[in-house]
Scaffold this active site. Structure first.
Site, short mmCIF file in Angstrom:
data_model
loop_
_atom_site.label_atom_id
_atom_site.label_comp_id
_atom_site.label_asym_id
_atom_site.label_seq_id
_atom_site.Cartn_x
_atom_site.Cartn_y
_atom_site.Cartn_z
N TYR A 163 4.87 51.60 -12.89
CA TYR A 163 5.57 50.83 -11.87
C TYR A 163 5.14 49.37 -11.87
O TYR A 163 5.90 48.48 -11.50
CB TYR A 163 5.33 51.47 -10.50
CG TYR A 163 6.44 51.27 -9.51
CD1 TYR A 163 7.78 51.43 -9.89
CD2 TYR A 163 6.17 50.94 -8.20
CE1 TYR A 163 8.81 51.26 -8.97
CE2 TYR A 163 7.18 50.78 -7.27
CZ TYR A 163 8.50 50.94 -7.65
OH TYR A 163 9.51 50.77 -6.74
N LYS A 170 6.55 45.66 -4.11
CA LYS A 170 6.73 46.54 -2.96
C LYS A 170 5.61 46.36 -1.94
O LYS A 170 5.84 46.46 -0.73
CB LYS A 170 6.80 48.00 -3.42
CG LYS A 170 8.10 48.38 -4.10
CD LYS A 170 9.29 48.25 -3.17
CE LYS A 170 10.58 48.74 -3.82
NZ LYS A 170 11.77 48.52 -2.95
#
Length: 264
Positions: A163, A170
């Site tokens: 990720y 995020k």
């Protein structure tokens, strides 16, 4: 009509909602839009750039027709245009769904140490800063309705395989939501996030190694997890947009089968 759809008055009956992030009918935002209509809301969708036509085609799959407005969250002019449209159309905004995220390929897939700043800055702009860039101009409309901003996130409290910089974005997104909750709360505007488990969307398929998330959730989520079912996320999102969470802001609601609570 889906199981749990409205019988009588829906949970968002009469509300005016702006929903971003619909690309295909597999998008999390699409099922929020569908359920919102089934639960009595009037909605407007947005689409960006070359994806606008795709959003327009997907909108035709909703239970009722709705307008699709062009919105590139990196363009202040397009944000202002959407705000002006909603001002004339509704004069208020009961709910805003932020379901937008993007990171160049160099920022994903295990390339964390080599991603160039120009790509990282793109990921941060679109995936994190855009929450404030969108919510701030909409604040007068949201304040008129004592409205709700809801964003979709993926748990940023830990580092995930593959990720990479999207995970960092995020984390910034989640922090941005807390600061927005602090800043907009005095106007009666709530800002909350839904931290969803992995769903097999177009965005998820673009992440190299996404299967690692699928396998982990199936093995560890106490309630189990269906990567093809976004209905629980849609229901929770609409609940936060409804009047049932009138005193909740700055919250991250996990809708992940309980995965986040399990250490091993």
């Amino acid at each position: 009509m889906a199981d749990g759809a409205r019988a009588g008055k829906g949970i968002v009956e009469g509300k005016k909602l702006l929903i971003t992030g619909v690309l295909t009918d597999a998008s999390l935002a699409f099922n929020v839009a569908r359920l919102a209509q089934e639960q009595g809301a009037e909605i407007v969708l947005t689409g960006a750039g070359r994806g606008l036509r795709l959003t327009e085609r997907t909108a035709r799959k909703l239970p009722s027709a709705c307008d699709v407005l062009p919105l590139d969250v990196t363009s202040p002019d397009e944000i202002s245009s959407v705000r002006d449209d909603l001002t004339q159309r509704w004069g208020r905004l009961d709910g805003l769904l932020h379901a937008i995220g993007f990171a160049p390929a160099s920022c994903l897939g295990g390339n964390f140490l080599n991603a160039p700043w120009e790509d990282v800055s793109t990921a941060m702009h679109i995936s994190a800063y855009s929450l404030a860039a969108l919510a701030s101009p909409m604040a007068p409309l949201l304040a008129e309705a004592k409205g709700s901003v809801v964003g979709l996130t993926f748990d940023a409290s830990v580092a995930w395989p593959v990720y990479d910089w999207m995970g960092v974005a995020k984390a910034a997104f989640e922090s941005t939501a807390r600061y927005l909750a602090k800043s907009l709360g005095p106007q009666g505007i709530r800002v909350n996030l839904v931290s969803a488990g992995p769903i097999r969307t177009m965005a998820a398929k673009s992440i190299p190694g996404f299967a690692e998330f699928e396998e982990a959730w199936e093995a560890r989520a106490p309630l189990g997890w269906d990567i093809g079912d976004s209905e629980p996320v849609a229901r929770s999102t609409l609940a936060l947009m409804s009047d049932w969470f009138a005193s909740t802001t700055g919250e991250i609601l996990h809708v992940d089968g309980g995965y986040h609570a399990i250490g091993a």
